[in-house]
Design an enzyme around this catalytic site. Structure first.
Site, PDB file in Angstrom:
ATOM      1  N   SER A 168      32.613  31.318  16.263  1.00  0.00           N
ATOM      2  CA  SER A 168      32.142  29.945  16.387  1.00  0.00           C
ATOM      3  C   SER A 168      32.411  29.206  15.095  1.00  0.00           C
ATOM      4  O   SER A 168      32.546  29.797  14.024  1.00  0.00           O
ATOM      5  CB  SER A 168      30.635  29.903  16.689  1.00  0.00           C
ATOM      6  OG  SER A 168      29.892  30.352  15.565  1.00  0.00           O
ATOM      7  N   LYS A 169      32.487  27.863  15.189  1.00  0.00           N
ATOM      8  CA  LYS A 169      32.770  27.047  14.010  1.00  0.00           C
ATOM      9  C   LYS A 169      31.608  27.066  13.020  1.00  0.00           C
ATOM     10  O   LYS A 169      31.798  26.784  11.842  1.00  0.00           O
ATOM     11  CB  LYS A 169      33.097  25.617  14.446  1.00  0.00           C
ATOM     12  CG  LYS A 169      34.463  25.491  15.106  1.00  0.00           C
ATOM     13  CD  LYS A 169      34.785  24.081  15.528  1.00  0.00           C
ATOM     14  CE  LYS A 169      34.148  23.715  16.835  1.00  0.00           C
ATOM     15  NZ  LYS A 169      34.631  22.427  17.380  1.00  0.00           N
ATOM     16  N   ARG A 170      30.424  27.408  13.484  1.00  0.00           N
ATOM     17  CA  ARG A 170      29.278  27.474  12.574  1.00  0.00           C
ATOM     18  C   ARG A 170      29.351  28.713  11.688  1.00  0.00           C
ATOM     19  O   ARG A 170      28.910  28.692  10.548  1.00  0.00           O
ATOM     20  CB  ARG A 170      27.965  27.491  13.368  1.00  0.00           C
ATOM     21  CG  ARG A 170      27.627  26.184  14.049  1.00  0.00           C
ATOM     22  CD  ARG A 170      26.218  26.209  14.612  1.00  0.00           C
ATOM     23  NE  ARG A 170      26.037  27.300  15.547  1.00  0.00           N
ATOM     24  CZ  ARG A 170      26.347  27.244  16.847  1.00  0.00           C
ATOM     25  NH1 ARG A 170      26.871  26.146  17.337  1.00  0.00           N
ATOM     26  NH2 ARG A 170      26.149  28.271  17.645  1.00  0.00           N
TER      27      ARG A 170
END
Length: 497
Positions: free
Chosen positions: A254-256
């Protein structure tokens, strides 16, 4: 299951932020299959999530997929026989199908407020029972429902899932798959926008999509989609659910959590598009001969759903770095120089447009560095010494601390004196002069120890392209100036040449 006919596949990103690497992953497999089958690859923008919509995201999707060479045949920017290809421009398309589902008893209006739904879910979680809508609105008129708590005058439309829905289907990758019983999914939101689950089914049917290739997280939603296809009397497409890309801890990428989840990150870091495609292909697919370095064309030519690995692959950046190095070394020198140039310009080392003399230096450096870099972003640090104006040249503190010590001042001076006498400034003559002064017959040093301070003084770093070649490239005047300036800084009392 869709019968014989031209293959039509699609990728359907949502413009809600920086493009996700999963968009490229799914595009790769869709396009490889389409090209093998002589089919059509469609780009459809699913922009009905207006709360998270970002205006620049759609263009970023176009730019990154074009960079990767994953070009589509139909889409919002190209048009096609099934335009428009943005869901927000197709709102009138969905309502008639919702009305049909309502009329046939497969859907119903729900007037429950958001507050009531939140309280309902919290109570279900407290009682540790499966969460899901409790069907308070089923069979009630608006007036009847208005008399009960938690009423909203703006209803949504929900699908009415039967007691025994079809929960298994045949997947091209996994064989027969069973999914959990779905909830009464919202099909049309109160603002008139369809949810993903309605829009994806309607659009896939109307656009003639024959094969739905998507991530395995959608397996649990497939029964909802199968019900909608059946209720609307439409032929089901084939389904292929790809394994999810995972972080090293096996969590979904995920981008997080991982900057590599952003497609733009790979451009910034200097990965080649060929290498990233190779890597993404290798994460989910293996060629019949087991080779690891391959092109999109080789993958597409051998494509077989039976060769898809169903185990969620780990996104190993070390492996990607190795693959990138392999692809970098396969470039022609001209191609390598062209791809390197933007990174040098971004670092302020080369002007825009580049000057002829800067391009000449770059071309001379290519054979020295092409086998030494894994990422194009490494180039500014490696070759900056050849471009930086002399008045701005400086030795990195770490390199100076390691190599430019007072005991090395005589090494710098001996090399400068020997090079002063060189008239034919070539790599061979430069190396002969340095080696004669510093190795046996001169100071008696080993080459590694002798070159360490010279490298720092000339390149400003501990790592550089081959030293004799670098000095030959820099030219006599700059090399002598840098050697004597470094010796002078060490208190050797040398004059700058």
């Amino acid at each position: 299951m869709t019968g014989p006919g031209p293959v039509r596949v699609r990728v359907a990103p949502s413009p809600t932020g920086d493009p996700h690497v999963g968009t490229a992953y799914m595009s790769l497999f869709n396009l490889a299959f389409a090209r093998q089958q002589g089919g059509t690859f469609v780009l459809r923008v699913e922009d009905t999530d207006r709360a998270r919509f970002r205006a620049d995201s759609e263009q970023q999707v176009y730019d990154t997929l074009h960079w990767l060479g994953l070009d589509w045949d139909e889409g919002p920017d190209k048009g096609g026989p099934y335009a428009p290809y943005r869901q927000s421009e197709r709102l009138d398309t969905y309502r008639p199908h919702v009305d049909r589902l309502l009329a046939d008893g497969h859907a119903y209006l729900c007037w429950c407020s958001g507050e009531r739904l939140t309280a309902m879910r919290e109570e279900q979680q407290r009682r540790k029972v499966p969460t899901g809508y409790d069907r308070l609105c089923v069979g009630k008129s608006e007036a009847e429902r208005a008399e009960l708590p938690g009423f909203s005058p703006d209803p949504v439309v929900r699908m009415l899932v039967p007691d025994a829905p079809p929960l298994s289907f045949v997947d091209l990758v996994r064989g027969e798959v069973s999914a959990p019983r779905p909830d009464d999914q919202v099909l049309l939101k109160a603002d008139g926008f369809p949810t993903y689950h309605l829009a994806v089914v309607v659009d896939d049917h109307l656009m003639g999509i024959t094969h739905v290739v998507r991530g395995e997280e959608w397996i649990s939603s497939t029964p909802k989609h199968l019900l909608l296809f059946d209720w609307l009397g439409w032929e089901r497409p084939a389904f292929a659910h790809m394994p999810l890309l995972r972080n090293a801890d096996k969590s979904k990428i995920s981008k997080r959590k991982n900057p590599a989840a952003r497609l733009t990150w790979f451009l910034e870091q200097g990965y080649l598009p060929e290498a990233l495609l190779n890597f993404l292909g290798l994460l989910g697919y293996s060629l019949p001969d087991g080779q690891e370095v391959f092109s999109f064309e080789e993958m597409s030519r051998t494509f077989d759903w039976g060769r898809i690995n169903t185990v969620g692959p780990v996104f190993d950046l070390d492996k990607l770095g190795w693959l990138n190095g392999e692809h970098v070394r396969r470039l022609s020198e001209d191609d390598f120089a062209a791809r390197a140039l933007p990174f040098l310009q971004r670092a302020g080392l080369v002007s825009e447009p580049a000057l002829p003399e800067q391009l000449e230096v770059l071309r001379a450096l290519v054979p020295l560095v092409q086998t030494r870099v894994a990422l194009l972003s490494e180039l500014p640090a490696l070759v900056g010494f050849a471009f930086v104006p002399e008045e701005e040249f400086a030795v990195e503190p770490s390199a100076a601390a390691k190599a430019l010590t007072p005991t090395n001042a005589p090494v710098l001076l001996a090399a400068a004196d020997a090079l002063e006498a060189v008239t034919d400034w070539t790599t061979a003559s430069v190396q002969a002069a340095v080696d004669g002064a510093l190795l046996e017959g001169g100071l008696g040093l080993k080459r590694g120890k002798a070159y360490l301070p010279l490298r720092a003084a000339v390149s400003g770093a501990s790592v550089s392209p081959p030293l004799p070649e670098s000095m030959a490239l820099l030219g006599r005047e700059r090399v002598l100036r840098r050697l004597r300036a470094a010796a002078d800084a060490l208190g050797a009392g040398a004059d700058v040449g």
